[in-house]
Design a protein around this motif. Structure first.
Motif, PDB file in Angstrom:
ATOM      1  N   GLU A  99       0.813  -1.209   0.000  1.00 32.65           N
ATOM      2  CA  GLU A  99       0.000   0.000   0.000  1.00 32.65           C
ATOM      3  C   GLU A  99       0.849   1.263   0.000  1.00 32.65           C
ATOM      4  O   GLU A  99       0.331   2.353  -0.180  1.00 32.65           O
ATOM      5  N   GLY A 100       2.120   1.112   0.167  1.00 34.22           N
ATOM      6  CA  GLY A 100       3.005   2.267   0.200  1.00 34.22           C
ATOM      7  C   GLY A 100       3.087   2.860   1.588  1.00 34.22           C
ATOM      8  O   GLY A 100       2.275   2.568   2.458  1.00 34.22           O
ATOM      9  N   PRO A 101       4.072   3.700   1.809  1.00 37.64           N
ATOM     10  CA  PRO A 101       4.265   4.282   3.132  1.00 37.64           C
ATOM     11  C   PRO A 101       3.230   5.369   3.419  1.00 37.64           C
ATOM     12  O   PRO A 101       2.725   6.021   2.517  1.00 37.64           O
ATOM     13  N   ALA A 102       2.927   5.538   4.684  1.00 35.31           N
ATOM     14  CA  ALA A 102       2.035   6.621   5.091  1.00 35.31           C
ATOM     15  C   ALA A 102       2.739   7.961   4.866  1.00 35.31           C
ATOM     16  O   ALA A 102       2.105   8.953   4.555  1.00 35.31           O
ATOM     17  N   VAL A 103       4.057   7.960   5.004  1.00 34.76           N
ATOM     18  CA  VAL A 103       4.881   9.144   4.800  1.00 34.76           C
ATOM     19  C   VAL A 103       6.003   8.761   3.851  1.00 34.76           C
ATOM     20  O   VAL A 103       6.634   7.718   4.018  1.00 34.76           O
ATOM     21  N   ARG A 104       6.261   9.601   2.861  1.00 28.94           N
ATOM     22  CA  ARG A 104       7.377   9.342   1.935  1.00 28.94           C
ATOM     23  C   ARG A 104       8.676   9.591   2.710  1.00 28.94           C
ATOM     24  O   ARG A 104       8.920  10.712   3.146  1.00 28.94           O
ATOM     25  N   GLN A 105       9.472   8.539   2.882  1.00 29.48           N
ATOM     26  CA  GLN A 105      10.636   8.672   3.736  1.00 29.48           C
ATOM     27  C   GLN A 105      11.799   7.817   3.247  1.00 29.48           C
ATOM     28  O   GLN A 105      11.626   6.882   2.490  1.00 29.48           O
ATOM     29  N   ILE A 106      12.968   8.176   3.739  1.00 31.65           N
ATOM     30  CA  ILE A 106      14.185   7.384   3.561  1.00 31.65           C
ATOM     31  C   ILE A 106      14.513   6.808   4.930  1.00 31.65           C
ATOM     32  O   ILE A 106      14.491   7.514   5.943  1.00 31.65           O
ATOM     33  N   ALA A 140      11.609  12.575  -0.514  1.00 26.00           N
ATOM     34  CA  ALA A 140      11.245  12.148   0.832  1.00 26.00           C
ATOM     35  C   ALA A 140      10.834  13.344   1.680  1.00 26.00           C
ATOM     36  O   ALA A 140      11.441  14.409   1.601  1.00 26.00           O
ATOM     37  N   GLU A 141       9.797  13.132   2.492  1.00 28.96           N
ATOM     38  CA  GLU A 141       9.345  14.158   3.421  1.00 28.96           C
ATOM     39  C   GLU A 141      10.139  14.113   4.716  1.00 28.96           C
ATOM     40  O   GLU A 141      10.181  15.091   5.464  1.00 28.96           O
ATOM     41  N   ARG A 142      10.746  12.946   4.973  1.00 31.30           N
ATOM     42  CA  ARG A 142      11.517  12.808   6.196  1.00 31.30           C
ATOM     43  C   ARG A 142      12.472  11.625   6.062  1.00 31.30           C
ATOM     44  O   ARG A 142      12.350  10.794   5.174  1.00 31.30           O
ATOM     45  N   MET A 143      13.408  11.599   6.995  1.00 36.11           N
ATOM     46  CA  MET A 143      14.297  10.451   7.164  1.00 36.11           C
ATOM     47  C   MET A 143      13.898   9.819   8.494  1.00 36.11           C
ATOM     48  O   MET A 143      13.486  10.522   9.416  1.00 36.11           O
ATOM     49  N   ALA A 154      23.856   6.242  20.875  1.00 40.87           N
ATOM     50  CA  ALA A 154      23.328   6.508  19.535  1.00 40.87           C
ATOM     51  C   ALA A 154      22.113   7.424  19.610  1.00 40.87           C
ATOM     52  O   ALA A 154      21.981   8.368  18.827  1.00 40.87           O
ATOM     53  N   ARG A 155      21.240   7.153  20.546  1.00 45.24           N
ATOM     54  CA  ARG A 155      20.030   7.968  20.693  1.00 45.24           C
ATOM     55  C   ARG A 155      20.397   9.426  20.969  1.00 45.24           C
ATOM     56  O   ARG A 155      19.817  10.344  20.376  1.00 45.24           O
ATOM     57  N   ALA A 156      21.368   9.668  21.830  1.00 47.36           N
ATOM     58  CA  ALA A 156      21.803  11.031  22.134  1.00 47.36           C
ATOM     59  C   ALA A 156      22.406  11.700  20.899  1.00 47.36           C
ATOM     60  O   ALA A 156      22.148  12.881  20.631  1.00 47.36           O
ATOM     61  N   PHE A 157      23.208  10.957  20.141  1.00 45.13           N
ATOM     62  CA  PHE A 157      23.788  11.508  18.915  1.00 45.13           C
ATOM     63  C   PHE A 157      22.686  11.905  17.935  1.00 45.13           C
ATOM     64  O   PHE A 157      22.704  13.009  17.375  1.00 45.13           O
ATOM     65  N   TYR A 158      21.728  11.007  17.698  1.00 44.11           N
ATOM     66  CA  TYR A 158      20.655  11.309  16.749  1.00 44.11           C
ATOM     67  C   TYR A 158      19.868  12.545  17.190  1.00 44.11           C
ATOM     68  O   TYR A 158      19.494  13.369  16.360  1.00 44.11           O
ATOM     69  N   ASN A 159      19.633  12.683  18.486  1.00 49.39           N
ATOM     70  CA  ASN A 159      18.970  13.894  19.003  1.00 49.39           C
ATOM     71  C   ASN A 159      19.793  15.137  18.687  1.00 49.39           C
ATOM     72  O   ASN A 159      19.253  16.159  18.255  1.00 49.39           O
ATOM     73  N   ARG A 160      21.108  15.065  18.908  1.00 43.74           N
ATOM     74  CA  ARG A 160      21.985  16.213  18.675  1.00 43.74           C
ATOM     75  C   ARG A 160      21.955  16.678  17.229  1.00 43.74           C
ATOM     76  O   ARG A 160      22.099  17.869  16.960  1.00 43.74           O
ATOM     77  N   ILE A 161      21.808  15.741  16.282  1.00 45.06           N
ATOM     78  CA  ILE A 161      21.835  16.152  14.874  1.00 45.06           C
ATOM     79  C   ILE A 161      20.440  16.420  14.311  1.00 45.06           C
ATOM     80  O   ILE A 161      20.290  16.628  13.112  1.00 45.06           O
ATOM     81  N   GLY A 162      19.428  16.427  15.176  1.00 46.42           N
ATOM     82  CA  GLY A 162      18.112  16.861  14.750  1.00 46.42           C
ATOM     83  C   GLY A 162      17.030  15.814  14.643  1.00 46.42           C
ATOM     84  O   GLY A 162      15.873  16.144  14.372  1.00 46.42           O
ATOM     85  N   PHE A 163      17.360  14.536  14.831  1.00 47.56           N
ATOM     86  CA  PHE A 163      16.328  13.500  14.811  1.00 47.56           C
ATOM     87  C   PHE A 163      15.540  13.577  16.115  1.00 47.56           C
ATOM     88  O   PHE A 163      16.121  13.788  17.177  1.00 47.56           O
ATOM     89  N   THR A 179      13.317  -3.562  22.804  1.00 50.88           N
ATOM     90  CA  THR A 179      12.558  -2.521  22.103  1.00 50.88           C
ATOM     91  C   THR A 179      13.452  -1.602  21.285  1.00 50.88           C
ATOM     92  O   THR A 179      14.554  -1.255  21.707  1.00 50.88           O
ATOM     93  N   GLU A 180      12.925  -1.198  20.131  1.00 50.43           N
ATOM     94  CA  GLU A 180      13.549  -0.156  19.315  1.00 50.43           C
ATOM     95  C   GLU A 180      12.610   1.043  19.277  1.00 50.43           C
ATOM     96  O   GLU A 180      11.392   0.892  19.337  1.00 50.43           O
ATOM     97  N   HIS A 181      13.206   2.235  19.160  1.00 52.18           N
ATOM     98  CA  HIS A 181      12.458   3.480  19.157  1.00 52.18           C
ATOM     99  C   HIS A 181      12.669   4.188  17.827  1.00 52.18           C
ATOM    100  O   HIS A 181      13.805   4.323  17.364  1.00 52.18           O
ATOM    101  N   GLU A 182      11.586   4.661  17.227  1.00 47.93           N
ATOM    102  CA  GLU A 182      11.666   5.378  15.960  1.00 47.93           C
ATOM    103  C   GLU A 182      12.045   6.819  16.215  1.00 47.93           C
ATOM    104  O   GLU A 182      11.526   7.470  17.130  1.00 47.93           O
ATOM    105  N   MET A 183      12.955   7.338  15.365  1.00 42.75           N
ATOM    106  CA  MET A 183      13.329   8.751  15.386  1.00 42.75           C
ATOM    107  C   MET A 183      13.265   9.260  13.959  1.00 42.75           C
ATOM    108  O   MET A 183      13.556   8.516  13.023  1.00 42.75           O
ATOM    109  N   VAL A 184      12.897  10.527  13.791  1.00 48.23           N
ATOM    110  CA  VAL A 184      12.743  11.082  12.449  1.00 48.23           C
ATOM    111  C   VAL A 184      13.398  12.458  12.342  1.00 48.23           C
ATOM    112  O   VAL A 184      13.570  13.169  13.343  1.00 48.23           O
ATOM    113  N   LEU A 185      13.741  12.800  11.110  1.00 43.33           N
ATOM    114  CA  LEU A 185      14.238  14.127  10.758  1.00 43.33           C
ATOM    115  C   LEU A 185      13.381  14.593   9.595  1.00 43.33           C
ATOM    116  O   LEU A 185      13.404  13.974   8.518  1.00 43.33           O
TER     117      LEU A 185
END
Length: 188
Positions: A99-106, A140-143, A154-163, A179-185
């Motif tokens: 059905e395709g993604p709900a959001v166009r993303q990479i 893409a609308e987001r990564m 890793a989570r702290a790094f991703y936060n620092r660069i804007g995710f 558990t894994e947590h989704e992060m987006v930019l």
């Protein structure tokens, strides 16, 4: 140290394979990769050529790598197309989403930096190239990426660069009790 950062081409498959296998031998691989060394080592040249070939050329992923001053590959990440532009969208577990993604993303996966290059600023450079490539080459609308609950660095790094965290979680495929947590930019 200076780094050459670029995307791979099909003929880079041997070096990409070597770096991926090194990543899977690293003790942190357990929380960073869903794959195993044995599985990756068993893959054919055809698989690795496909993995090294950019999405826009029909490949499985666009890989961004970093090489040190001696030309040794020391870091990588892969970008999977979930926009539906180049290939069928693939869900979080590698299943084609008809059905395709709900959001166009990479989707950012396979992030790895050799231990001796961690803490040098290389991760920021690698991600800057990946983000720039995404905004320049896709609609893409987001990564997005998934980060393991036991990987606070890793989570702290991703936060620092804007995710930013979306609040979405999923079971870690190799160990469903984790558990894994989704992060987006979002695209600027």
């Amino acid at each position: 140290m200076n780094y050459e950062i670029r995307t791979t081409v099909a003929d880079d498959w041997v070096r990409l394979r070597e770096l991926r296998l090194a990543a899977l031998r690293d003790p942190v691989a357990r929380v960073a990769f869903v794959d195993t060394y044995e599985n990756s080592a068993a893959q054919s040249e055809t698989f690795w050529r496909g993995r090294a070939t950019p999405i826009a050329e029909g490949g499985a992923a666009t890989n961004v790598i970093a090489a040190d001053d001696d030309g040794v590959w020391v870091a990588m990440l892969a970008l999977l197309d979930e926009t539906g532009e180049q290939s069928p969208p693939v869900g979080a577990l590698g299943v084609i989403d008809e059905e395709g993604p709900a959001v166009r993303q990479i989707h950012v996966v396979s992030v790895y930096i050799r231990p001796e290059h961690r803490g040098t600023g290389l991760a920021g450079l690698l991600f800057r190239e990946a983000v720039d490539w995404t905004w320049e080459n896709t609609k893409a609308e987001r990564m997005r990426l998934w980060v393991h609950g036991d990987n606070p660095r890793a989570r702290a790094f991703y936060n620092r660069i804007g995710f930013t965290p979306t609040g979405q979680t999923m079971a870690f495929p190799p160990v469903p009790a984790e558990t894994e947590h989704e992060m987006v930019l979002d695209r600027p």
